[in-house]
Enzyme design. Structure first.
Site, mmCIF file in Angstrom:
data_model
loop_
_atom_site.group_PDB
_atom_site.id
_atom_site.type_symbol
_atom_site.label_atom_id
_atom_site.label_comp_id
_atom_site.label_asym_id
_atom_site.label_seq_id
_atom_site.Cartn_x
_atom_site.Cartn_y
_atom_site.Cartn_z
ATOM 1 N N LEU A 253 72.098 -17.639 27.554
ATOM 2 C CA LEU A 253 71.092 -17.036 26.694
ATOM 3 C C LEU A 253 70.664 -15.703 27.300
ATOM 4 O O LEU A 253 70.732 -15.511 28.516
ATOM 5 C CB LEU A 253 69.861 -17.938 26.560
ATOM 6 C CG LEU A 253 70.016 -19.273 25.820
ATOM 7 C CD1 LEU A 253 68.701 -20.041 25.870
ATOM 8 C CD2 LEU A 253 70.466 -19.064 24.386
ATOM 9 N N ASP A 254 70.183 -14.796 26.453
ATOM 10 C CA ASP A 254 69.634 -13.540 26.940
ATOM 11 C C ASP A 254 68.483 -13.812 27.902
ATOM 12 O O ASP A 254 67.799 -14.840 27.808
ATOM 13 C CB ASP A 254 69.067 -12.707 25.780
ATOM 14 C CG ASP A 254 70.121 -12.311 24.763
ATOM 15 O OD1 ASP A 254 71.302 -12.356 25.107
ATOM 16 O OD2 ASP A 254 69.730 -11.947 23.650
ATOM 17 N N LEU A 255 68.243 -12.875 28.793
ATOM 18 C CA LEU A 255 67.115 -12.970 29.729
ATOM 19 C C LEU A 255 65.811 -13.263 28.999
ATOM 20 O O LEU A 255 65.022 -14.113 29.424
ATOM 21 C CB LEU A 255 66.999 -11.651 30.511
ATOM 22 C CG LEU A 255 65.765 -11.492 31.416
ATOM 23 C CD1 LEU A 255 65.861 -12.431 32.610
ATOM 24 C CD2 LEU A 255 65.638 -10.039 31.882
#
Length: 218
Positions: free
Chosen positions: A67-69
């Site tokens: 997942l994105d940060l």
């Protein structure tokens, strides 16, 4: 001209350190907090991440997806090479089902829809992504309105492909950016939340052991 993303200041959250949403012989599902990397960055100060924390508790853990940060929610890790190969193949073949909750700025006219806009990296402004009909890769997102609020709308998003920043770019492109998005939202939409209002809330895949569906929700 694209707005260049702000420089990364990495302060990974410490609590909860590792929240387990599901555990079986083949898989671990972690509830990632916003602000924690999925895998290590290139410098020592970016070493703290989901992968490192999972391996500290489960040395056999192997990443399957990310997942994105700024995105919180469910991340799946395998517990052996066979499971990693099988489940990774399910991601590639679009067998795995994913769902996210997002709060977006404004109110779409329709109750649901499908966004099909090809994406590629905006290289001068990485990690920003952009729509590109000439060189972009296929990206498809289903969306559904769950609740209309005063200035925002709660939606369920189902990515049918897995491009970087796909949900964030798609919602911004139809004029309804996810609130609190430091890259794709501006003005009131950016100020409407202290962080990106995007959370991975459901994952479903077929068990490497017997093929039965495994479903995890938050």
């Amino acid at each position: 001209m694209s707005r260049k993303p702000p420089p990364l200041v990495y302060r990974p959250p410490r609590h909860p350190y590792l929240s387990i949403a599901h555990l079986d012989e083949d898989a671990i599902v972690v509830d990632k907090p916003a602000g924690l990397l999925s895998v290590p960055g290139k410098s020592p100060d970016l070493a703290d991440c989901v992968e490192a924390r999972a391996k500290a508790a489960f040395p056999e853990a192997l990443m399957v997806h990310r997942l994105d940060l700024a995105t919180s929610g469910l991340i799946l890790l395998a517990r052996n090479r066979r499971a990693q190969r099988i489940i990774s193949g399910q991601f590639e073949k679009r067998i795995v089902k994913k769902a996210y909750l997002a709060e977006i700025w404004g109110a779409p006219d329709e109750a649901c829809g499908v966004i099909s806009l090809p994406l590629r990296a905006d290289w001068p402004n990485r990690p920003r992504q952009m729509v590109c009909h000439q060189h972009g890769r296929e990206a498809v997102t289903e969306w559904e309105v769950l609740e209309r609020r005063r200035e925002t709308t709660l939606v369920r998003l189902r990515p049918l492909t897995g491009r970087s920043h796909q949900l964030r770019v798609h919602m911004a492109e139809i004029g309804h950016p996810i609130i609190g998005d430091p890259i794709y939202a501006t003005g009131p939409a950016l100020a409407a939340a202290p962080e990106l209002a995007l959370r991975a809330v459901a994952l479903a895949w077929r068990s490497p052991a017997d093929g039965a569906w495994v479903r995890v929700t938050l």
